[in-house]
Design a protein around this motif. Structure first.
Motif, PDB file in Angstrom:
ATOM      1  N   ASN A   1       0.809  -1.224   0.000  1.00 38.47           N
ATOM      2  CA  ASN A   1       0.000   0.000   0.000  1.00 38.47           C
ATOM      3  C   ASN A   1       0.841   1.272   0.000  1.00 38.47           C
ATOM      4  O   ASN A   1       0.364   2.335  -0.411  1.00 38.47           O
ATOM      5  CB  ASN A   1      -0.963  -0.014   1.195  1.00 38.47           C
ATOM      6  N   ALA A   2       2.092   1.162   0.432  1.00 36.12           N
ATOM      7  CA  ALA A   2       2.997   2.311   0.395  1.00 36.12           C
ATOM      8  C   ALA A   2       3.660   2.467  -0.972  1.00 36.12           C
ATOM      9  O   ALA A   2       4.416   3.424  -1.179  1.00 36.12           O
ATOM     10  CB  ALA A   2       4.060   2.173   1.473  1.00 36.12           C
ATOM     11  N   GLY A   3       3.394   1.538  -1.880  1.00 34.82           N
ATOM     12  CA  GLY A   3       3.971   1.624  -3.218  1.00 34.82           C
ATOM     13  C   GLY A   3       5.421   1.200  -3.299  1.00 34.82           C
ATOM     14  O   GLY A   3       6.109   1.489  -4.285  1.00 34.82           O
ATOM     15  N   GLN A   4       5.895   0.481  -2.270  1.00 32.39           N
ATOM     16  CA  GLN A   4       7.289   0.041  -2.277  1.00 32.39           C
ATOM     17  C   GLN A   4       7.493  -1.199  -3.144  1.00 32.39           C
ATOM     18  O   GLN A   4       8.634  -1.558  -3.442  1.00 32.39           O
ATOM     19  CB  GLN A   4       7.756  -0.217  -0.843  1.00 32.39           C
ATOM     20  N   VAL A   5       6.421  -1.863  -3.496  1.00 32.15           N
ATOM     21  CA  VAL A   5       6.440  -2.922  -4.513  1.00 32.15           C
ATOM     22  C   VAL A   5       5.326  -2.610  -5.501  1.00 32.15           C
ATOM     23  O   VAL A   5       4.375  -1.887  -5.192  1.00 32.15           O
ATOM     24  CB  VAL A   5       6.245  -4.330  -3.891  1.00 32.15           C
ATOM     25  N   ASP A   6       5.453  -3.151  -6.700  1.00 32.33           N
ATOM     26  CA  ASP A   6       4.485  -2.859  -7.758  1.00 32.33           C
ATOM     27  C   ASP A   6       3.330  -3.853  -7.791  1.00 32.33           C
ATOM     28  O   ASP A   6       2.272  -3.560  -8.357  1.00 32.33           O
ATOM     29  CB  ASP A   6       5.194  -2.858  -9.118  1.00 32.33           C
TER      30      ASP A   6
END
Length: 333
Positions: free
Chosen positions: A187-192
């Motif tokens: 949810n933090a966008g650290q993975v796609d």
């Protein structure tokens, strides 16, 4: 039978189990001259599923009493890898997990066998992406980061999806995370993307910001859910294993017919509960899922396909012979 939602971190499971190590398979006397009661250690099922209902209404105790057995709820349900370690260490007697995690665990001198299977989940597992990610095909994952649990369902789903499209596995970066620690990273966008199963996908889908890029059916997943028993326990108490199988089978049939009755069993509020859209999605997924059944020859062929695939993808050093670690529950008595 859907894999239960963990109540605590994996460490809590192992810590709770360690306290019972000294108990082994200890049996308690039911009285002078009476047969000892067999204790079967099972992870606490949490707030949903057949075992959660059985714990709450006493129906599991009643079923096991017929074979002079009782349950000791031990730790909490979660990923199969730590549960396999607990089985091997004589800290647990029964556990449920995926064939994918099972294959990797079988490569480490297992002290357990699988005795029941639930067909792969066609709709609850898959690869999640954000709705606005711009990722619309498996090919779009090239050069991206995908969260997976190492050697388990997540890694299998990603590698299977890539293989189906002829994409080299190294073209996508695998980010190894424990499933119960991945939501915040996703949810933090650290993975796609996140390759995951229903225990965790339902909450993400219920928030309305994620979608499946592909699901288990799209991938052609052979990721069965299996129930394992400690080998020594099965050898000593086959009648208890048979009774437990019967309970799980009958319960899973009822759960598929009426999924809502098996949700929010102990509480309908807080982080353990499913509400709103997430509850609706879980009911839909369960109604399309499988039931707990004996392991058939056709199942074994698919289990072995997973083992072969894992060896080809170098997840395991060699192909595991799964047939050495199975019980035919129909022959137990």
């Amino acid at each position: 039978m859907r894999i239960p939602t963990p109540l605590t971190a994996t460490l809590a499971l192992l810590t709770g189990l360690a306290a019972l190590t000294a108990c082994g398979t200890a049996q308690s006397d039911t009285g002078s001259g009476a047969a000892a009661t067999i204790t079967v250690r099972i992870p606490d099922p949490g707030n949903s599923g057949v075992l959660a209902v059985g714990k709450k209404d006493g129906s599991l105790d009643k079923a096991l009493a017929k074979v002079n057995a009782k349950v000791a709820w031990t730790g909490s349900a979660g990923p199969f890898a730590p549960a396999a370690q607990a089985l091997n260490a004589d800290q647990l007697d029964i556990a449920t997990g995926s064939i994918t995690s099972g294959v990797t665990s079988l490569s480490q001198n297992p002290g357990f066998k699988f005795f029941a299977a639930t067909a792969p989940d066609p709709v609850g597992e898959g690869i999640l992406v954000k709705k606005d990610s711009g990722i619309d095909t498996i090919e779009d994952l090239v050069g991206k980061k995908v969260a997976v649990n190492k050697g388990g369902t997540g890694e299998y789903l990603l590698l299977k999806a890539l293989a189906e499209k002829g994409i080299p596995a190294d073209d996508v970066e695998r980010v190894y995370l424990q499933a119960d620690q991945t939501a915040a990273v996703f949810n933090a966008g650290q993975v796609d993307a996140w390759a995951v199963w229903a225990t965790y996908s339902v909450a993400e889908l219920g928030q309305g910001e994620a979608r499946f890029l592909v699901d288990g059916q799209d991938i052609g997943s052979d990721n069965y859910s299996l129930t394992a028993v400690r080998t020594d326990f099965a050898d000593q108490h086959p009648e208890v294993v048979k009774a437990l199988y019967t309970y799980l089978h009958e319960g899973s049939v009822k759960e598929k017919q009426d999924p809502a009755a098996y949700l929010n069993v102990t509480t309908d509020a807080g982080p353990q509960a499913l509400t709103g859209e997430a509850k609706t999605i879980e009911i839909e997924f369960t109604s399309q899922g499988g039931t707990v059944e004996p392991i058939t020859d056709a199942d074994i062929t698919r289990f072995q396909a997973v083992a072969r695939f894992y060896a080809e993808q170098k997840v395991t050093p060699d192909e595991i012979d799964v047939t050495d670690h199975l019980l035919d529950v129909t022959e137990l008595s």
